[in-house]
Design an enzyme around this catalytic site. Structure first.
Site, PDB file in Angstrom:
ATOM      1  N   CYS A 100       0.838  -1.195   0.000  1.00 34.13           N
ATOM      2  CA  CYS A 100       0.000   0.000   0.000  1.00 34.13           C
ATOM      3  C   CYS A 100       0.883   1.260   0.000  1.00 34.13           C
ATOM      4  O   CYS A 100       1.856   1.337  -0.759  1.00 34.13           O
ATOM      5  CB  CYS A 100      -0.952  -0.063   1.187  1.00 34.13           C
ATOM      6  N   THR A 101       0.603   2.214   0.865  1.00 31.71           N
ATOM      7  CA  THR A 101       1.383   3.461   0.855  1.00 31.71           C
ATOM      8  C   THR A 101       2.740   3.314   1.526  1.00 31.71           C
ATOM      9  O   THR A 101       3.456   4.306   1.683  1.00 31.71           O
ATOM     10  CB  THR A 101       0.595   4.597   1.537  1.00 31.71           C
TER      11      THR A 101
END
Length: 212
Positions: A100-101
């Site tokens: 993800c981030t």
């Protein structure tokens, strides 16, 4: 094989726990959670705590680095001690990965320049700020960097990593053991598939810098 997963307050739980559930099942692989200080870190909901076995200062190398994401990492994108630690560990790894981030952390550390990478769909364009080439693929391997898209993609990334490093039979055995056989009721897991009104409503609730 030493696997290190840094955690922080505001982490998205599955970003770390998903890969952990797969990687800890590989024979002779040791998986550790680390943090700025050893002890508990609360997830983005505030309702779940994860425990770091040791501090970043006590962790100087790893074979595999898995950097998870979550709203809490926005405060770390300009945190030089953390970014410096990521660069230090990356210099020792066989594989440097993110979920993800978490890829924004790799980008902020200067590790994604000129590389293809992915992240949560709401944050894809932010990768360009770090010199990366964003792609909407679920898992992206570029050199020793493997980045995964949003949250649940960490499971796919971890299985891919095990298949590459430990062999497909071990990866398939782990997949069978955890019965990872997704059959969701809805086919709305990407902005290309979800109904437009759902995509827009979700986008309206979160700016890119708030996305997971």
């Amino acid at each position: 094989m030493q696997v290190v997963i840094p955690i922080f307050d505001g982490i998205t739980a599955l970003d770390a726990v998903g890969p952990y559930e797969i990687l800890c099942r590989v024979p002779d692989w040791q998986v550790s959670f680390v943090a700025s200080e050893a002890g508990e870190k609360r997830t983005d909901t505030g309702r779940l705590g994860l425990i770091a076995d040791r501090s970043l200062a006590d962790t100087s190398e790893a074979d595999i680095l898995v950097v998870p994401g979550g709203p809490g990492n926005r405060l770390l994108l300009d945190d030089e001690p953390t970014l410096g630690w990521i660069r230090q560990i990356d210099a020792t790894t066989t594989w440097t990965t993110s979920v993800c981030t978490g890829s924004l952390m790799l980008g902020a550390a200067g590790l994604l320049r000129g590389r293809r990478a992915t992240t949560h769909w709401l944050s894809l364009e932010l990768l360009r700020e770090y010199g990366a080439e964003p792609t909407g693929q679920r898992v992206v391997e570029d050199g020793k960097m493997i980045t995964a898209a949003g949250v649940s993609a960490g499971l796919d990334m971890a299985l891919h990593l095990v298949g590459v490093e430990a062999g497909e039979s071990i990866a398939q055995s782990i997949q069978l053991g955890i019965e990872y056989d997704p059959q969701p009721r809805f086919d709305a897991g990407s902005p290309e598939k979800a109904p437009p009104e759902i995509v827009e409503a979700f986008r309206a609730r979160r700016s890119p810098k708030q996305s997971r």
